[in-house]
Design a protein around this motif. Structure first.
Motif, PDB file in Angstrom:
ATOM      1  N   UNK A  49       0.817  -1.217   0.000  1.00 55.59           N
ATOM      2  CA  UNK A  49       0.000   0.000   0.000  1.00 55.59           C
ATOM      3  C   UNK A  49       0.849   1.266   0.000  1.00 55.59           C
ATOM      4  N   UNK A  50       2.165   1.110   0.204  1.00 54.88           N
ATOM      5  CA  UNK A  50       3.062   2.261   0.177  1.00 54.88           C
ATOM      6  C   UNK A  50       2.986   2.957  -1.182  1.00 54.88           C
ATOM      7  N   UNK A  51       2.796   2.172  -2.213  1.00 54.82           N
ATOM      8  CA  UNK A  51       2.774   2.711  -3.577  1.00 54.82           C
ATOM      9  C   UNK A  51       1.785   1.853  -4.368  1.00 54.82           C
ATOM     10  N   UNK A  52       0.504   2.228  -4.389  1.00 52.80           N
ATOM     11  CA  UNK A  52      -0.543   1.365  -4.948  1.00 52.80           C
ATOM     12  C   UNK A  52      -0.523   1.277  -6.471  1.00 52.80           C
ATOM     13  N   UNK A  87      -0.636  -5.662 -17.664  1.00 49.34           N
ATOM     14  CA  UNK A  87      -0.595  -4.224 -17.913  1.00 49.34           C
ATOM     15  C   UNK A  87      -0.426  -3.483 -16.588  1.00 49.34           C
ATOM     16  N   UNK A  88       0.507  -2.548 -16.554  1.00 48.70           N
ATOM     17  CA  UNK A  88       0.779  -1.796 -15.331  1.00 48.70           C
ATOM     18  C   UNK A  88      -0.241  -0.680 -15.156  1.00 48.70           C
ATOM     19  N   UNK A  89      -0.788  -0.577 -13.947  1.00 48.16           N
ATOM     20  CA  UNK A  89      -1.781   0.454 -13.636  1.00 48.16           C
ATOM     21  C   UNK A  89      -1.451   1.076 -12.286  1.00 48.16           C
ATOM     22  N   UNK A  90      -1.846   2.340 -12.114  1.00 45.68           N
ATOM     23  CA  UNK A  90      -1.615   3.048 -10.862  1.00 45.68           C
ATOM     24  C   UNK A  90      -2.896   3.677 -10.346  1.00 45.68           C
ATOM     25  N   UNK A  91      -3.184   3.484  -9.071  1.00 49.03           N
ATOM     26  CA  UNK A  91      -4.393   4.024  -8.429  1.00 49.03           C
ATOM     27  C   UNK A  91      -4.381   5.550  -8.480  1.00 49.03           C
ATOM     28  N   UNK A  92      -5.520   6.157  -8.857  1.00 59.21           N
ATOM     29  CA  UNK A  92      -5.621   7.611  -8.985  1.00 59.21           C
ATOM     30  C   UNK A  92      -6.277   8.201  -7.750  1.00 59.21           C
ATOM     31  N   UNK A  93      -5.614   9.205  -7.171  1.00 61.78           N
ATOM     32  CA  UNK A  93      -6.163   9.988  -6.076  1.00 61.78           C
ATOM     33  C   UNK A  93      -5.686  11.419  -6.287  1.00 61.78           C
ATOM     34  N   UNK A  94      -6.572  12.280  -6.780  1.00 56.23           N
ATOM     35  CA  UNK A  94      -6.164  13.642  -7.139  1.00 56.23           C
ATOM     36  C   UNK A  94      -5.735  14.467  -5.927  1.00 56.23           C
ATOM     37  N   UNK A  95      -6.092  14.036  -4.720  1.00 54.81           N
ATOM     38  CA  UNK A  95      -5.667  14.773  -3.524  1.00 54.81           C
ATOM     39  C   UNK A  95      -4.288  14.358  -3.033  1.00 54.81           C
ATOM     40  N   UNK A  96      -3.754  13.286  -3.609  1.00 53.15           N
ATOM     41  CA  UNK A  96      -2.438  12.784  -3.221  1.00 53.15           C
ATOM     42  C   UNK A  96      -1.428  13.219  -4.271  1.00 53.15           C
ATOM     43  N   UNK A  97      -0.372  13.952  -3.877  1.00 53.56           N
ATOM     44  CA  UNK A  97       0.588  14.459  -4.869  1.00 53.56           C
ATOM     45  C   UNK A  97       1.310  13.366  -5.644  1.00 53.56           C
ATOM     46  N   UNK A  98       1.369  12.154  -5.106  1.00 49.88           N
ATOM     47  CA  UNK A  98       2.031  11.064  -5.806  1.00 49.88           C
ATOM     48  C   UNK A  98       1.069  10.211  -6.621  1.00 49.88           C
ATOM     49  N   UNK A  99      -0.230  10.390  -6.422  1.00 46.17           N
ATOM     50  CA  UNK A  99      -1.204   9.529  -7.079  1.00 46.17           C
ATOM     51  C   UNK A  99      -2.042  10.258  -8.129  1.00 46.17           C
ATOM     52  N   UNK A 100      -1.891  11.591  -8.251  1.00 54.95           N
ATOM     53  CA  UNK A 100      -2.724  12.351  -9.171  1.00 54.95           C
ATOM     54  C   UNK A 100      -2.345  12.049 -10.622  1.00 54.95           C
TER      55      UNK A 100
END
Length: 594
Positions: A412-415, A446-459
């Motif tokens: 969960x450190x880097x979803x 296929x590589x995917x990354x969780x999107x969270x626009x409030x998180x500077x690393x996930x936006x």
């Protein structure tokens, strides 16, 4: 009478199981290991050092970004702090002209550009296209524009005609600055550009026959500098900084949005993950219209005070000579550069340099060790990531062939996740609840990354074209109702979490019922051909791909009945020979034994 908690636990265990509590603990541990727990312990022991190191980097960068968001920082304001720390230190060195700009001089030129932009009436949210080669001036231009909120569109200087028109058009640019060496390309499209667009040129050209569109030359202005920066107008760290265009492998190039925080994130992760130092000197022969050269490379200068040596175009023959001349300690690469260097004849400079880190992406396992051993590179800082993606990864411990990793201890450190796909259609496979299915170790996905626009690393900021942005978003990946960025790249992960690049989506072909990676075939052929450029691709053929056993059996080995070349093993001569009509008759008549 006082009874300790240990006594209570022991008594309870004895009462429940009629054995001492230590035995119960041992039995529980044994059961855990017997049911597969030993694998997690093995992975943890092998990766704890790597994962803790990366966890510290992630927390540090995330904390810094949040502080910059709070302070409403910008990349130009952070560069101002860097310039104040190292005013007289070389910031940018231009190999082609020999120019050396100190941090003070670079800041002054940025200020001059800012005042010029203000004089044109440009301000927050306006766009200016920059169409010129890789040189320090390009950095001063986009930085100076950014100081007053103007967004630069970094145009690939190799584009011509329709591609050039498309990139300038989608940016909505009010002006264009071009190098006069590209004046002919600009002249060809001038009549199709917005008539209100203002053109400016830089540089000088020897040829008097070169057609030059009507444009004001900026050289006198850009040769000057201003000590006073203009009042800042950019509103914050998540405002748009500039646009970088995708390579256009699936159509016309798309303008990816780069905000200030994304620029910071890419450069900061590179600095801290790979152990760069403030006194490092980077040799950068990558184009500055892409993120590898402009953010991962030049970003180290602007944010961390490193010196960057800018080479206008990569040259395999002068690469190591330049590194020696400028005392470079870090080089930037893409996979092709490594192969070109290996294809060069040996020269003294390839071993007398002081380069300790090679930083880039695309170094294939087939040439990884050959590259590090021949050129005496102590550390390969390989990473994966597109300009716009939120699932970048990096190889922090030199695992041969890996482009990064995903922690199996702290997932969960880097979803991020590798998603199972149908290898024929490249469509995602989902479970009965509609969620995407993650891949097992060794299974391509296929590589995917969780999107969270409030998180500077996930936006995920996407592209100027909203339709293109929406195409990169997939839902119901980690949980129902969520959103994730889908990279379109196929990777494979081993049991320790190391990830290896497999292919771009669609870069496979079917062979005898199996999916074959064109990238792997290219790497093999390139090695056999002295590291030459190789392109492998699948094509559509009519008919069925199944082996026609009945037809083959009917044709037998008679050369008159097939167009295929047939060979047999001549045991007397110890080699294969082509079956001719004469040999066929000799075999069937028994005159020649197999």
């Amino acid at each position: 009478l006082l009874v300790s908690s240990a006594d209570q636990l022991s008594f309870s265990s004895w009462c429940l199981f009629h054995v001492p509590w230590l035995w119960s603990l041992a039995a529980g541990l044994g059961l855990y290991l017997a049911t597969g727990g030993w694998r997690f312990l093995y992975v943890a022991l092998c990766t704890i050092k790597r994962d803790l190191r990366c966890l510290c980097v992630v927390l540090h960068v995330k904390r810094s970004i949040r502080q910059h968001l709070k302070n409403r920082s910008t990349i130009p304001s952070l560069f101002g702090q860097t310039a104040a720390l190292y005013p007289d230190k070389p910031a940018l060195v231009c190999v082609s002209t020999g120019e050396v700009w100190t941090f003070r001089e670079l800041a002054g030129r940025c200020n001059a550009v800012s005042h010029w932009a203000r004089a044109q009436g440009w301000g927050q949210g306006d766009v200016v296209a920059l169409y010129l080669g890789s040189r320090p001036l390009l950095v001063a231009l986009w930085m100076g524009l950014a100081q007053v909120g103007v967004e630069a569109a970094l145009i690939n200087y190799n584009l011509r005609c329709d591609s050039l028109l498309h990139c300038v058009g989608v940016s909505g640019a009010k002006g264009m600055v071009f190098g006069v060496e590209l004046a002919e390309a600009v002249s060809e499209v001038r009549s199709s550009l917005d008539p209100s667009m203002v053109l400016f040129s830089t540089g000088s050209v020897q040829s008097v026959d070169l057609p030059t569109p009507s444009a004001q030359n900026l050289d006198p202005l850009l040769a000057s500098s201003s000590r006073d920066p203009p009042p800042p107008t950019t509103k914050g760290f998540n405002d748009r900084l500039f646009y970088i265009y995708t390579s256009g492998t699936t159509g016309m190039p798309k303008a990816a949005i780069v905000v200030h925080s994304r620029f910071y994130r890419i450069a900061a992760f590179g600095f801290h993950s790979f152990g760069l130092r403030h006194d490092d000197i980077i040799y950068n022969s990558l184009p500055l219209y892409h993120s590898a050269g402009n953010i991962m490379g030049v970003g180290q200068c602007l944010l961390h005070g490193l010196t960057v040596v800018v080479k206008a175009k990569f040259s395999a023959s002068s690469f190591w000579d330049d590194c020696v001349k400028y005392n470079c300690t870090v080089i930037q690469y893409i996979g092709e550069i490594c192969r070109y260097l290996l294809a060069q004849p040996e020269r003294p400079s390839e071993k007398s340099h002081c380069v300790r880190i090679a930083m880039g992406n695309g170094l294939r396992p087939a040439v990884w060790e050959e590259f590090t051993q021949r050129f005496r590179i102590r550390q390969v800082a390989e990473f994966y990531g597109a300009t716009e993606c939120n699932c970048s990864i990096s190889n922090v411990d030199g695992k041969v062939g890996a482009c990064g990793f995903h922690s199996q201890i702290f997932p969960s450190m880097y979803p991020i996740k590798l998603l199972r796909m149908n290898e024929d259609t490249m469509e995602l496979v989902r479970d009965k609840n509609g969620l995407c299915i993650g891949c097992q170790p060794g299974e391509p996905g296929l590589l995917a990354g969780y999107i969270d626009q409030s998180d500077p690393l996930r936006r995920f900021d996407g592209y100027v074209d909203r339709r293109a942005t929406n195409k990169k978003i997939v839902n119901d990946v980690f949980t129902l109702g969520d959103a994730a960025y889908l990279s379109g790249d196929v990777l494979v992960m081993d049991e320790l979490g190391y990830m290896f690049f497999r292919d771009r989506s669609g870069d496979t072909y079917r062979w005898r019922g199996e999916n074959v990676s064109t990238t792997e075939v290219e790497a093999t052929l390139s090695g056999l051909l002295g590291h030459a450029d190789v392109a492998v691709y699948g094509v559509l053929l009519p008919g069925t791909f199944k082996i026609q056993k009945t037809r083959l059996q009917r044709e037998g080995y008679n050369p008159l009945h097939t167009a295929d070349r047939i060979f047999f093993l001549n045991s007397h001569l110890g080699r294969y020979e082509a079956v001719t009509e004469e040999l066929y008759r000799a075999i069937t008549e028994g005159r020649l034994r197999l």
